[in-house]
Design a protein around this motif. Structure first.
Motif, PDB file in Angstrom:
ATOM      1  N   LYS A  44      43.518 -33.903  99.443  1.00 39.44           N
ATOM      2  CA  LYS A  44      41.484 -33.973  99.052  1.00 39.44           C
ATOM      3  C   LYS A  44      41.253 -32.874 101.108  1.00 39.44           C
ATOM      4  O   LYS A  44      40.718 -32.374 100.496  1.00 39.44           O
ATOM      5  CB  LYS A  44      41.265 -35.680  99.433  1.00 39.44           C
ATOM      6  CG  LYS A  44      40.927 -36.703  98.213  1.00 39.44           C
ATOM      7  CD  LYS A  44      41.277 -38.035  98.600  1.00 39.44           C
ATOM      8  CE  LYS A  44      40.511 -38.543  96.767  1.00 39.44           C
ATOM      9  NZ  LYS A  44      40.226 -40.039  97.304  1.00 39.44           N
ATOM     10  N   LYS A 104      41.645 -29.287 100.118  1.00 35.61           N
ATOM     11  CA  LYS A 104      40.084 -29.636  99.262  1.00 35.61           C
ATOM     12  C   LYS A 104      39.053 -29.134  99.441  1.00 35.61           C
ATOM     13  O   LYS A 104      37.972 -28.114  99.580  1.00 35.61           O
ATOM     14  CB  LYS A 104      40.086 -30.761  98.170  1.00 35.61           C
ATOM     15  CG  LYS A 104      39.253 -30.216  96.908  1.00 35.61           C
ATOM     16  CD  LYS A 104      38.744 -31.369  95.939  1.00 35.61           C
ATOM     17  CE  LYS A 104      37.656 -31.079  94.556  1.00 35.61           C
ATOM     18  NZ  LYS A 104      37.889 -32.003  93.730  1.00 35.61           N
ATOM     19  N   ARG A 105      38.611 -30.345 100.713  1.00 29.62           N
ATOM     20  CA  ARG A 105      37.527 -29.867 101.798  1.00 29.62           C
ATOM     21  C   ARG A 105      37.483 -28.498 102.678  1.00 29.62           C
ATOM     22  O   ARG A 105      37.074 -27.927 102.561  1.00 29.62           O
ATOM     23  CB  ARG A 105      38.099 -31.112 102.714  1.00 29.62           C
ATOM     24  CG  ARG A 105      37.405 -32.561 101.826  1.00 29.62           C
ATOM     25  CD  ARG A 105      37.023 -33.895 103.133  1.00 29.62           C
ATOM     26  NE  ARG A 105      37.478 -34.193 103.544  1.00 29.62           N
ATOM     27  CZ  ARG A 105      39.145 -34.976 103.378  1.00 29.62           C
ATOM     28  NH1 ARG A 105      38.427 -35.630 102.761  1.00 29.62           N
ATOM     29  NH2 ARG A 105      40.005 -35.276 104.626  1.00 29.62           N
ATOM     30  N   GLU A 106      39.326 -28.182 102.994  1.00 24.03           N
ATOM     31  CA  GLU A 106      38.969 -26.808 103.519  1.00 24.03           C
ATOM     32  C   GLU A 106      38.564 -26.098 102.678  1.00 24.03           C
ATOM     33  O   GLU A 106      38.056 -24.736 103.899  1.00 24.03           O
ATOM     34  CB  GLU A 106      40.174 -27.073 104.824  1.00 24.03           C
ATOM     35  CG  GLU A 106      40.659 -27.655 105.660  1.00 24.03           C
ATOM     36  CD  GLU A 106      42.605 -28.048 105.622  1.00 24.03           C
ATOM     37  OE1 GLU A 106      43.292 -26.739 104.876  1.00 24.03           O
ATOM     38  OE2 GLU A 106      42.895 -28.342 107.060  1.00 24.03           O
ATOM     39  N   VAL A 107      39.518 -26.199 101.626  1.00 29.48           N
ATOM     40  CA  VAL A 107      39.074 -25.222 100.613  1.00 29.48           C
ATOM     41  C   VAL A 107      37.123 -24.664 100.466  1.00 29.48           C
ATOM     42  O   VAL A 107      36.699 -23.343 100.763  1.00 29.48           O
ATOM     43  CB  VAL A 107      39.880 -24.980  99.563  1.00 29.48           C
ATOM     44  CG1 VAL A 107      38.971 -23.932  98.514  1.00 29.48           C
ATOM     45  CG2 VAL A 107      41.036 -24.720  99.452  1.00 29.48           C
ATOM     46  N   GLU A 108      36.612 -26.318 100.481  1.00 26.62           N
ATOM     47  CA  GLU A 108      35.310 -26.179  99.922  1.00 26.62           C
ATOM     48  C   GLU A 108      34.885 -25.575 101.164  1.00 26.62           C
ATOM     49  O   GLU A 108      33.292 -24.750 101.050  1.00 26.62           O
ATOM     50  CB  GLU A 108      34.975 -27.005  99.526  1.00 26.62           C
ATOM     51  CG  GLU A 108      35.448 -27.616  97.993  1.00 26.62           C
ATOM     52  CD  GLU A 108      34.624 -29.061  97.795  1.00 26.62           C
ATOM     53  OE1 GLU A 108      34.150 -29.185  99.239  1.00 26.62           O
ATOM     54  OE2 GLU A 108      35.302 -29.773  96.872  1.00 26.62           O
ATOM     55  N   GLU A 109      35.519 -25.415 102.335  1.00 23.02           N
ATOM     56  CA  GLU A 109      34.118 -25.117 104.023  1.00 23.02           C
ATOM     57  C   GLU A 109      34.515 -23.311 103.611  1.00 23.02           C
ATOM     58  O   GLU A 109      33.232 -23.068 104.629  1.00 23.02           O
ATOM     59  CB  GLU A 109      34.902 -26.053 104.823  1.00 23.02           C
ATOM     60  CG  GLU A 109      34.091 -27.201 105.012  1.00 23.02           C
ATOM     61  CD  GLU A 109      34.820 -28.406 106.490  1.00 23.02           C
ATOM     62  OE1 GLU A 109      35.522 -28.002 107.064  1.00 23.02           O
ATOM     63  OE2 GLU A 109      34.829 -28.890 106.625  1.00 23.02           O
ATOM     64  N   LYS A 110      35.014 -23.430 103.779  1.00 19.53           N
ATOM     65  CA  LYS A 110      36.179 -21.719 103.546  1.00 19.53           C
ATOM     66  C   LYS A 110      34.905 -21.093 102.820  1.00 19.53           C
ATOM     67  O   LYS A 110      34.298 -19.629 103.101  1.00 19.53           O
ATOM     68  CB  LYS A 110      37.189 -21.587 103.492  1.00 19.53           C
ATOM     69  CG  LYS A 110      38.040 -21.259 104.105  1.00 19.53           C
ATOM     70  CD  LYS A 110      39.603 -21.523 104.132  1.00 19.53           C
ATOM     71  CE  LYS A 110      40.581 -22.078 105.078  1.00 19.53           C
ATOM     72  NZ  LYS A 110      42.508 -20.938 105.038  1.00 19.53           N
ATOM     73  N   GLU A 111      34.575 -21.085 101.472  1.00 16.03           N
ATOM     74  CA  GLU A 111      34.157 -20.809 100.563  1.00 16.03           C
ATOM     75  C   GLU A 111      32.443 -20.920 101.036  1.00 16.03           C
ATOM     76  O   GLU A 111      31.676 -19.840 100.899  1.00 16.03           O
ATOM     77  CB  GLU A 111      34.176 -21.207  99.194  1.00 16.03           C
ATOM     78  CG  GLU A 111      35.402 -21.129  98.613  1.00 16.03           C
ATOM     79  CD  GLU A 111      35.210 -22.060  97.371  1.00 16.03           C
ATOM     80  OE1 GLU A 111      34.673 -23.092  96.925  1.00 16.03           O
ATOM     81  OE2 GLU A 111      36.273 -21.727  96.842  1.00 16.03           O
ATOM     82  N   ARG A 112      31.796 -21.860 101.534  1.00 14.39           N
ATOM     83  CA  ARG A 112      30.551 -21.977 102.320  1.00 14.39           C
ATOM     84  C   ARG A 112      30.536 -21.760 102.876  1.00 14.39           C
ATOM     85  O   ARG A 112      29.265 -20.656 103.504  1.00 14.39           O
ATOM     86  CB  ARG A 112      30.704 -23.910 102.753  1.00 14.39           C
ATOM     87  CG  ARG A 112      28.722 -23.916 102.891  1.00 14.39           C
ATOM     88  CD  ARG A 112      28.246 -25.336 103.095  1.00 14.39           C
ATOM     89  NE  ARG A 112      29.509 -26.071 104.289  1.00 14.39           N
ATOM     90  CZ  ARG A 112      30.556 -27.180 103.650  1.00 14.39           C
ATOM     91  NH1 ARG A 112      30.886 -26.777 102.528  1.00 14.39           N
ATOM     92  NH2 ARG A 112      31.323 -27.390 104.648  1.00 14.39           N
ATOM     93  N   SER A 113      31.217 -21.569 104.287  1.00 15.64           N
ATOM     94  CA  SER A 113      31.058 -20.240 105.365  1.00 15.64           C
ATOM     95  C   SER A 113      31.396 -18.871 104.706  1.00 15.64           C
ATOM     96  O   SER A 113      30.885 -18.309 105.383  1.00 15.64           O
ATOM     97  CB  SER A 113      32.268 -20.566 106.605  1.00 15.64           C
ATOM     98  OG  SER A 113      33.449 -20.227 105.852  1.00 15.64           O
ATOM     99  N   ARG A 170      30.233 -17.629 102.251  1.00 22.10           N
ATOM    100  CA  ARG A 170      28.600 -17.822 101.539  1.00 22.10           C
ATOM    101  C   ARG A 170      27.906 -17.453 101.945  1.00 22.10           C
ATOM    102  O   ARG A 170      26.466 -16.668 102.627  1.00 22.10           O
ATOM    103  CB  ARG A 170      28.676 -19.314 100.204  1.00 22.10           C
ATOM    104  CG  ARG A 170      27.819 -18.722  99.102  1.00 22.10           C
ATOM    105  CD  ARG A 170      27.886 -19.256  98.417  1.00 22.10           C
ATOM    106  NE  ARG A 170      29.065 -20.384  97.455  1.00 22.10           N
ATOM    107  CZ  ARG A 170      29.304 -21.355  98.002  1.00 22.10           C
ATOM    108  NH1 ARG A 170      28.844 -22.396  99.235  1.00 22.10           N
ATOM    109  NH2 ARG A 170      30.713 -21.506  97.366  1.00 22.10           N
TER     110      ARG A 170
END
Length: 353
Positions: free
Chosen positions: A218, A221-230, A232
């Motif tokens: 988990k 997964k959060r780290e990957v989502e944060e990287k994708e958001r940054s 974007r």
């Protein structure tokens, strides 16, 4: 004693012993264990010596003394045993260090598909191994040792040959598919072969290792989502800045068009206010600038003397005026003057009326 077997084949285009760096090789040649215990050994003798091993490792101590494991590895490279003997080393489950020695030798000399096929079963071996580091000791396991061989570029201080990823070999047809874990049958029974669901069930049943693994998943997964958001947000910021620059370029182009078209031209002052003026005023201002320049030239004068052409013109003017006066007054004097001039030029004198 240090020469490679003449019947040995080249490995990766070079002498098998050269897979170990020159300095490490010289350290092994100078070690007492190599001189006393590794002289004139055959493949079976190397297996006997491997049974006596108590640890893995490369070089240790202040003088980078080689371990016995490294000496036996170099001996295998020197004599180059047959592939069947190496397979027997890997299948030997009674002596873990013999198996580790065979796996390390295969990793240095084997082909990629053979390496994956023969080292993968070691993932199911969880026995402990002693590993001697340059400064001390540590405990590792056979499955960790196998994973290091398949994923690392260096082990025991030795640079390992390049090994392609498993996915590349699978797509090329050299391997049948991904590695089959020992837990695969159990996962197929309980969760239909889905490792994620199987891990969730273990965590719900209170398995501490599964709980830790789920929390790490988990977090990852959060780290990957944060990287994708940054990422974007960065892309959108760049896009907005490009739009702003494009708007500025368009406004500048419209402003230039207004400067070129129309009876009254517009311009922008330093304050950013738009102002207008007539073209006639612009031309008048250019004329005043020219007059100021002429006055400035007259003020400082010319660096050269005035030409004599002006004085000659004045003389001719004065002569012409004199001739005009002669026509009105004394015509004889005028004729005498021109006859003298014609005589100088070699011409005939004028006739008198």
């Amino acid at each position: 004693a240090n020469v490679t077997d003449p019947l040995a084949r080249t490995v990766h285009g070079k002498d098998p012993q050269n897979l170990i760096e020159y300095i490490t090789r010289q350290k092994i040649y100078d070690s007492i264990y190599w001189k006393e215990e590794c002289f004139g050994l055959s493949a079976s003798d190397v297996a006997t010596k491997a049974v006596e091993l108590k640890a893995l490792g490369g070089s240790y101590g202040a003088n980078n003394k080689p371990t016995r494991f490294l000496c036996l590895t170099l001996k295998l490279l020197q004599i180059q045993p047959e592939e069947g003997i190496v397979e027997e080393f890997l299948m030997n489950e009674d002596f873990k260090y013999v198996r580790a020695l065979g796996a390390f030798y295969l990793r240095l000399t084997g082909r990629p598909a053979e390496i994956y096929e023969q080292i993968d079963p070691m993932y199911n071996d969880f026995r402990k191994l002693r590993f001697r580091t340059p400064t001390g000791w540590k405990i590792t396991h056979v499955d960790e040792f196998a994973d290091e061989l398949l994923t690392s570029d260096r082990y025991c201080g030795i640079a390992l040959p390049h090994l392609p990823k498993r996915d590349v070999l699978v797509s090329a047809g050299y391997l049948d598919g991904p590695r089959r874990s020992a837990l695969t049958p159990l996962m197929e029974e309980q969760s239909g072969g889905d490792a994620e669901k199987f891990l969730e069930k273990l965590a719900e049943n209170g398995n501490a290792v599964a709980v830790v693994a789920m929390s790490e998943r988990k977090k990852r997964k959060r780290e990957v989502e944060e990287k994708e958001r940054s990422f974007r947000e960065q892309v959108m910021g760049r896009k907005s800045s490009r739009d702003g620059r494009r708007h500025e370029d368009e406004s500048r182009a419209r402003r230039d068009d207004r400067l070129r078209v129309g009876d009254r031209d517009s311009y922008y002052s330093q304050d950013g206010d738009e102002r207008t003026y007539d073209r006639d005023e612009r031309y008048q201002s250019s004329g005043t600038d020219k007059r100021k320049k002429e006055k400035k030239d007259k003020k400082y004068g010319s660096l050269f003397k005035k030409s004599s052409s002006k004085s000659e013109k004045d003389q001719y003017k004065s002569k012409g005026s004199k001739s005009d006066e002669g026509e009105d007054g004394n015509g004889a004097e005028d004729i005498d003057y021109w006859n003298a001039e014609r005589a100088k030029l070699g011409l005939k004198p004028l006739k008198e009326d």
